[in-house]
Each structure stands twice: as C-alpha cells, then as structure tokens.
Design a protein around this motif. Structure first.
Motif, mmCIF file in Angstrom:
data_model
loop_
_atom_site.group_PDB
_atom_site.id
_atom_site.type_symbol
_atom_site.label_atom_id
_atom_site.label_comp_id
_atom_site.label_asym_id
_atom_site.label_seq_id
_atom_site.Cartn_x
_atom_site.Cartn_y
_atom_site.Cartn_z
ATOM 1 N N CYS A 197 0.734 -1.098 -0.388
ATOM 2 C CA CYS A 197 0.012 0.126 0.238
ATOM 3 C C CYS A 197 0.648 1.519 -0.022
ATOM 4 N N ALA A 198 2.073 1.253 0.703
ATOM 5 C CA ALA A 198 3.085 2.415 1.144
ATOM 6 C C ALA A 198 3.683 2.951 -0.660
ATOM 7 N N VAL A 199 3.425 1.543 -1.640
ATOM 8 C CA VAL A 199 3.997 1.866 -2.623
ATOM 9 C C VAL A 199 2.550 1.914 -4.186
ATOM 10 N N HIS A 200 1.502 1.429 -4.066
ATOM 11 C CA HIS A 200 0.880 1.912 -4.581
ATOM 12 C C HIS A 200 0.079 3.643 -3.780
ATOM 13 N N THR A 201 0.868 3.837 -3.021
ATOM 14 C CA THR A 201 0.260 5.382 -3.006
ATOM 15 C C THR A 201 1.388 6.077 -4.053
ATOM 16 N N LYS A 202 2.192 5.772 -4.359
ATOM 17 C CA LYS A 202 2.391 6.948 -5.749
ATOM 18 C C LYS A 202 2.271 6.334 -6.791
ATOM 19 N N LEU A 203 1.104 5.685 -6.791
ATOM 20 C CA LEU A 203 1.181 5.383 -8.230
ATOM 21 C C LEU A 203 -0.163 5.902 -9.077
ATOM 22 N N PRO A 204 -0.612 6.812 -10.303
ATOM 23 C CA PRO A 204 -1.337 7.111 -11.025
ATOM 24 C C PRO A 204 -2.265 6.100 -11.202
ATOM 25 N N ALA A 205 -3.628 6.336 -11.317
ATOM 26 C CA ALA A 205 -4.336 5.808 -11.750
ATOM 27 C C ALA A 205 -4.313 4.678 -12.873
ATOM 28 N N GLY A 206 -4.854 3.278 -12.525
ATOM 29 C CA GLY A 206 -4.702 2.200 -14.156
ATOM 30 C C GLY A 206 -3.639 1.851 -13.777
ATOM 31 N N THR A 207 -2.503 2.326 -13.279
ATOM 32 C CA THR A 207 -1.177 1.306 -12.912
ATOM 33 C C THR A 207 -1.506 0.211 -11.277
ATOM 34 N N GLY A 208 -1.089 -0.567 -11.938
ATOM 35 C CA GLY A 208 -1.332 -2.015 -10.725
ATOM 36 C C GLY A 208 0.180 -1.970 -10.271
ATOM 37 N N TYR A 209 0.501 -2.843 -9.635
ATOM 38 C CA TYR A 209 1.666 -3.576 -9.121
ATOM 39 C C TYR A 209 1.808 -4.604 -8.543
ATOM 40 N N THR A 210 2.616 -6.221 -8.263
ATOM 41 C CA THR A 210 2.984 -7.283 -7.735
ATOM 42 C C THR A 210 3.765 -6.986 -6.856
ATOM 43 N N SER A 211 3.766 -7.690 -5.608
ATOM 44 C CA SER A 211 5.026 -8.030 -5.043
ATOM 45 C C SER A 211 6.081 -9.169 -5.885
ATOM 46 N N LEU A 212 7.002 -8.731 -6.005
ATOM 47 C CA LEU A 212 8.633 -9.641 -6.675
ATOM 48 C C LEU A 212 9.102 -10.230 -5.397
ATOM 49 N N ASP A 213 8.786 -9.413 -4.082
ATOM 50 C CA ASP A 213 9.223 -10.526 -3.320
ATOM 51 C C ASP A 213 9.464 -9.851 -1.261
ATOM 52 N N LEU A 214 9.358 -10.588 -1.085
ATOM 53 C CA LEU A 214 9.525 -10.336 0.258
ATOM 54 C C LEU A 214 10.184 -10.672 1.410
ATOM 55 N N THR A 215 10.897 -10.238 2.071
ATOM 56 C CA THR A 215 11.911 -10.531 2.675
ATOM 57 C C THR A 215 11.619 -10.341 4.462
ATOM 58 N N ILE A 216 11.219 -10.419 5.716
ATOM 59 C CA ILE A 216 10.815 -10.229 6.230
ATOM 60 C C ILE A 216 11.653 -11.093 7.577
ATOM 61 N N LYS A 217 12.184 -9.900 8.713
ATOM 62 C CA LYS A 217 12.803 -10.471 9.898
ATOM 63 C C LYS A 217 12.151 -10.341 11.457
ATOM 64 N N PHE A 218 12.186 -12.198 11.644
ATOM 65 C CA PHE A 218 11.092 -11.486 12.916
ATOM 66 C C PHE A 218 11.794 -11.536 13.786
ATOM 67 N N THR A 219 12.102 -10.478 14.404
ATOM 68 C CA THR A 219 13.153 -10.291 16.520
ATOM 69 C C THR A 219 11.932 -10.541 17.615
ATOM 70 N N ARG A 220 10.917 -11.489 17.788
ATOM 71 C CA ARG A 220 10.301 -11.706 18.844
ATOM 72 C C ARG A 220 9.172 -12.031 18.101
ATOM 73 N N ALA A 221 8.901 -13.144 19.403
ATOM 74 C CA ALA A 221 7.001 -13.064 19.660
ATOM 75 C C ALA A 221 5.910 -12.318 19.705
ATOM 76 N N ALA A 222 5.020 -12.211 18.965
ATOM 77 C CA ALA A 222 3.597 -11.393 18.569
ATOM 78 C C ALA A 222 2.974 -12.423 19.694
ATOM 79 N N THR A 223 1.653 -12.216 21.183
ATOM 80 C CA THR A 223 0.645 -13.370 21.257
ATOM 81 C C THR A 223 -0.253 -12.146 21.729
ATOM 82 N N VAL A 224 -1.517 -12.108 22.128
ATOM 83 C CA VAL A 224 -2.090 -11.163 22.413
ATOM 84 C C VAL A 224 -1.802 -10.310 23.364
#
Length: 161
Positions: free
Chosen positions: A88-115
């Motif tokens: 969505c951050a990328v989408h905020t920069k796009l003009p009408a009619g321009t789409g996008y798709t993720s080519l990759d996603l790298t995520i690093k987890f630093t701690r567990a999340a719970t309720v």
C-alpha cells in the motif's frame, strides 16, 4: 471449541474502483469506508489506519485465531501485515490505472507476538520508485513500541497499457 465468523464485500467493487483513481485516493477511500475493505483484510483483521505520500500504516489486534501451534502469532499473519503496509505504501505513489505486484518479501522476526503484545502497528515506507519497480521497507511494533519484525519488498509496477 471457539468460533469465529465474519463477512466481506464483493471484491469486484474494489477491482472496478481501482482503475479510476490514483493509489492514494483509492486507499484513503477504503480508510474512510467509502470503499469496502478487501476480503483478505476482513479475514485477517488487518485494519488501515492512515496513508500518505509514500507511506501506509496498518494495525492488527492479535487474537487466538492468529496463533501457530506454539501459541504465538503465526509468521504468515505477520508477513501478511507487513506485505499489506509495504504494497500500500507503493500504491500511494501510483497514478490511476497502474497496478503492482510483490516480486519478493523478506521479513526478519525479532520477537514473538501474542495477545499480550497489544495492538501491532506496521508502517511501510517507499524507499525507491522507478518506471518498472519500487522498493519499500516496514517495521511491525507491539503495543509497547518494541519491534516484532522488519521487512523489505520489491514490487513490479504494471502500467495500464
């Protein structure tokens, strides 16, 4: 046994609307309720908070149904939260009619999340944007401001023609 039920809107409403407005307008209209949230957001509980030029912020209140077998929020749910903010951050920069798709996603987890982690917040920010690709980075923090994960993506930009 616990139960959960939810509803979602016809995804064609969004698909039809997205072609007629730029990315930031489209996302703001989802945030104000003028357009319905996408079905994936209804399924996961990811909520849009705010968008601006080149950034997007989302929240997720961890629930038991987000848990993996170890009793923590599943990494796929956290990855979905990050991917949502990044795209969505990328989408905020796009003009009408321009789409996008993720080519990759790298995520690093630093701690567990719970309720008990409290409200999770993820803000994605565009790092670079070109004619064919864009990159963005994001951080997920818990209710105390501690980092849960950080992520980067590259998106392929898809012009309308």
């Amino acid at each position: 046994m616990r139960q959960r039920s939810y509803e979602w809107s016809d995804p064609r409403i969004l698909a039809d609307a997205v072609t007629g407005m730029d990315g930031i307008e489209f996302l703001k209209r989802i945030g104000t309720g003028d357009l319905p949230p996408p079905p994936a957001a209804q399924t996961t509980g990811i909520v849009p908070v705010e968008v601006g030029d080149g950034w997007a912020r989302f929240e997720l209140e961890p629930a038991e149904w987000h848990y993996n077998p170890l009793g923590t929020v599943h990494g796929g749910i956290l990855s979905t939260l990050a991917d949502t903010a990044l795209g969505c951050a990328v989408h905020t920069k796009l003009p009408a009619g321009t789409g996008y798709t993720s080519l990759d996603l790298t995520i690093k987890f630093t701690r567990a999340a719970t309720v008990d982690s409290g409200l999770l917040t993820c803000e994605g920010t565009v790092v670079t944007i070109g004619r064919r690709t864009a990159t963005a980075e994001a951080r997920i923090t818990d209710g105390s401001g501690r980092m849960i994960a950080h992520a980067v993506t590259t998106c392929l930009l898809i012009p309308s023609d």
